[in-house]
Enzyme design. Structure first.
Site: not given
Ligand code: F6R
Length: 608
Positions: A2, A27, A75, A101-102, A481, A485, A488, A504, A603
């Site tokens: 949110c 976000r 959200w 938000n929360g 990673e 990437k 997602e 394995h 985000k």
């Molecule tokens: C993936 C991504 C997420 C963040 C994770 C932690 O591309 O961005 O996996 O890395 O949600 O977020 P932060 O770094 O804001 O704690």
């Protein structure tokens, strides 16, 4: 997750709120709404779906008059995305409008109590209890009501509250959810983050937990729970407005990929002086470093992947044992933390609920906390003993790129700083390592010049159903990673495996035409990974190898080879990750995915 914006001033509030909300879209959200005080009453507009639905409904806000209001992007957590569940929520008499938000953890008990008292609920949200609680506790003083509300609710919240008895002010408060105050000329703001108000002001207050703020158009006062005014320090954000704009790029993600050389340079340059790493930001002394018994690295998602790199690098360079844990596990595992253990917490947003809770858990066990954070003044930064900021600037795309790269850069600085203090590096090795760190931005820029190569490879594989990433040690850390990437943003199933672990079990998934991206950059383990490449080839896999210019024989085994420049072995992850980011981006682009806002993702993950 949110997003909140609030405005009070002399201009029409609704268009400013909508514009601010558009900056918080990244976000993640599924409905939006605004409440504006107009003609002695509160007018509300809300709509399920994208912000443009709300914008159309209100003719870009023009149909709602009034110069004070609050806005929200939701959200969904409690209750599906719908007009009814969208914020703002209104108290029964219509006197209060609330954005939140929360998560209110005790909302079921509160809802029951309020229902017994005759309050009627029209949404399924936890937030609606807050609107009714305001009504319930209100005896003519909004601050008194706010204090009673926050004493009653459990969980996390950033709240913006309008009350129709207060035509010249609105109030806000936060606990464990982000909220900042923006200070303008005859106008003031609140917002979940700076990007929402950057166009109007750069002067801000960061709020601590349970600080309450009363905003008027010409004053901002912050109070604690005893109603005592709290003096606040004004911060001036030096981000350029353009930092939060697409600037001609189709997606923020590509813009941010391209910003990596600058972001890495901005993060390392101020910390390398006269050939030495200077970490002025931290209070950890040489004595403290010598006494470190064990290091935990705790984070989520990509930040956790940085931690996996950190484990290899710090253990190799400092010979201190490092345990990496995802924050959502760490917070509930009753961690064994001993005297002189250091916990490194990594977070771009500084607000991730699990990471923050893990930090608090570590603190409760007596650990010292060093955090690596991008957002200045965020909850994680505030709760840490020491903070090293990554100077990546605002990261808008949900999939992190430049924050990941700057976090890696900080890990290298910490590792070399500690290794030098521990006497683990000769002066020559130390100088060489530093010059190699300084060379990283140019090497990343060099890789970015061959974007088309990755675009071509993406065009070959964007129809794959499943893609595997393999590597050993640091290459394995980067595989994690690369795989995240890709999946997602492109929604292609993908897994990352330690190359030696494949046989394995997982190798049974390899069939004719399965793409395996094999990372083999390190010198020592190159031949080992090549053997694993042969194993998957023998089972029909198509292999894309990623290696350094030195390894010529990758071409003999892999179907396609991506080359990165040479670098110090420990620093290679900073380079290896770049083609993987590009590959994920182009695959998602060819599949027509919503790259900056992938489905189901947010985000800033401010709920557990
Ligand atoms: C993936 C991504 C997420 C963040 C994770 C932690 O591309 O961005 O996996 O890395 O949600 O977020 P932060 O770094 O804001 O704690």
């Amino acid at each position: 997750m949110c997003g909140i914006v609030g405005y009070i001033g002399e201009r029409q509030a609704a268009p400013i709120l909508l514009e601010g909300l558009s900056k918080l879209e990244y976000r993640g959200y599924d409905s939006a709404g605004i409440a504006v005080f107009d003609d002695n009453k509160i007018e509300v507009a809300k709509a399920k779906g994208r912000l443009n639905v709300l914008a159309e409904k209100t003719n870009d806000g023009k149909t709602i008059h009034g110069t004070m209001g609050i806005g929200h992007t939701r959200w969904a957590t409690h209750g599906e995305p719908s007009d009814e569940n969208a914020h703002p929520h209104i108290s029964m008499s219509g006197r209060f409008a609330v954005v939140h938000n929360g998560i209110i953890e005790n909302y079921i008990a509160l809802k029951k109590k309020l229902t017994d008292k005759g309050f009627e609920f029209i949404s399924e949200t936890d937030t609606e209890v807050i609107a009714h609680l305001f009504e319930y506790y209100y005896k003519g003083d909004i601050m008194d009501a706010m204090i009673r509300v926050i004493n009653r609710v459990e969980g996390s919240y950033a709240l913006g509250v309008l009350c129709s008895d207060y035509p010249d002010s609105f109030v806000a408060v936060r606990k464990s959810s982000p909220l900042i105050v923006g200070l303008g000329e005859n106008e003031n703001f609140v917002a979940s983050d700076v990007t929402a108000i950057l166009k109007h002001t750069r002067d801000i207050y960061y709020l601590e937990d349970n600080e309450m703020v009363v905003l008027k158009k010409d004053s901002v006062k912050v109070y604690n729970k005893d109603k005592e005014e709290v003096p606040k320090e004004k911060f001036t954000v030096d981000w350029d407005v353009s930092a939060a704009e697409k600037g001609g790029y189709e997606h923020f993600m590509m813009k941010e990929i391209e910003e990596q050389p600058k972001a890495i340079r901005d993060t390392i340059s101020p910390r390398i002086k006269d050939g030495r790493i200077v970490l002025d930001d931290i209070t950890l002394t040489t004595e403290d470093i010598k006494n470190i018994n064990k290091i935990y690295i705790v984070a989520c998602g990509s930040a956790y992947h940085v931690g996996v790199v950190g484990k290899y690098v710090i253990e190799k360079m400092c010979r201190i044992p490092v345990e990496v844990q995802v924050a959502s596990e760490f917070r509930y595992c009753d961690p064994i933390i001993k005297k002189n253990d250091l916990v490194i917490v990594i977070s771009q947003s500084g607000e991730t609920a699990d990471t923050l809770a893990a930090l608090k858990e570590a603190k409760n066990h007596g650990a010292r906390i060093l955090s690596i954070v991008n957002v200045v003044g965020s909850a994680i930064a505030n709760a840490s003993d020491d903070v090293i900021y990554t100077w990546a600037g605002p990261e808008i795309a949900v999939a992190t790129t430049k924050a990941y790269s700057t976090q890696l850069a900080v890990i290298y600085l910490i590792a070399a700083y500690m290794a030098e203090k521990l006497g683990m590096l000769t002066s020559g090795e130390y100088a060489k390592f530093i010059s190699e760190i300084e060379a990283l931005p140019d090497k990343v820029a060099e890789i970015l010049k061959s974007k088309e190569e990755l675009q071509f490879l993406a065009s070959k594989f964007f129809n794959c159903r499943s893609i595997f990433f393999i590597g050993r040690n640091l290459d394995y850390a980067v595989s994690l990673e690369g795989s995240l990437k890709l999946k997602e943003i492109s929604y292609i199933h993908s897994e990352a495996y330690a190359a030696g672990e494949l046989k394995h079990g997982t190798i049974s998934l390899i069939e004719d035409g399965t793409l395996v991206v094999a990372l083999a950059t390190g010198r020592e383990l190159f031949d080992k990974t090549v053997s694993n490449v042969k194993e998957v080839k023998a089972r029909g896999a198509v292999v894309m190898g990623v290696t350094t210019q030195a390894h010529e024989n990758m071409e003999d085994v892999a179907d396609y080879v991506v080359k990165i420049p040479e670098a110090h072995e420990m620093l290679l992850p900073s380079l290896t990750v770049i083609p993987l980011q590009l590959f994920g981006y182009y695959v998602a682009s060819l599949k027509g995915c919503d790259i900056d806002k992938p489905r189901n993702l947010a985000k800033s993950v401010t709920v557990e």
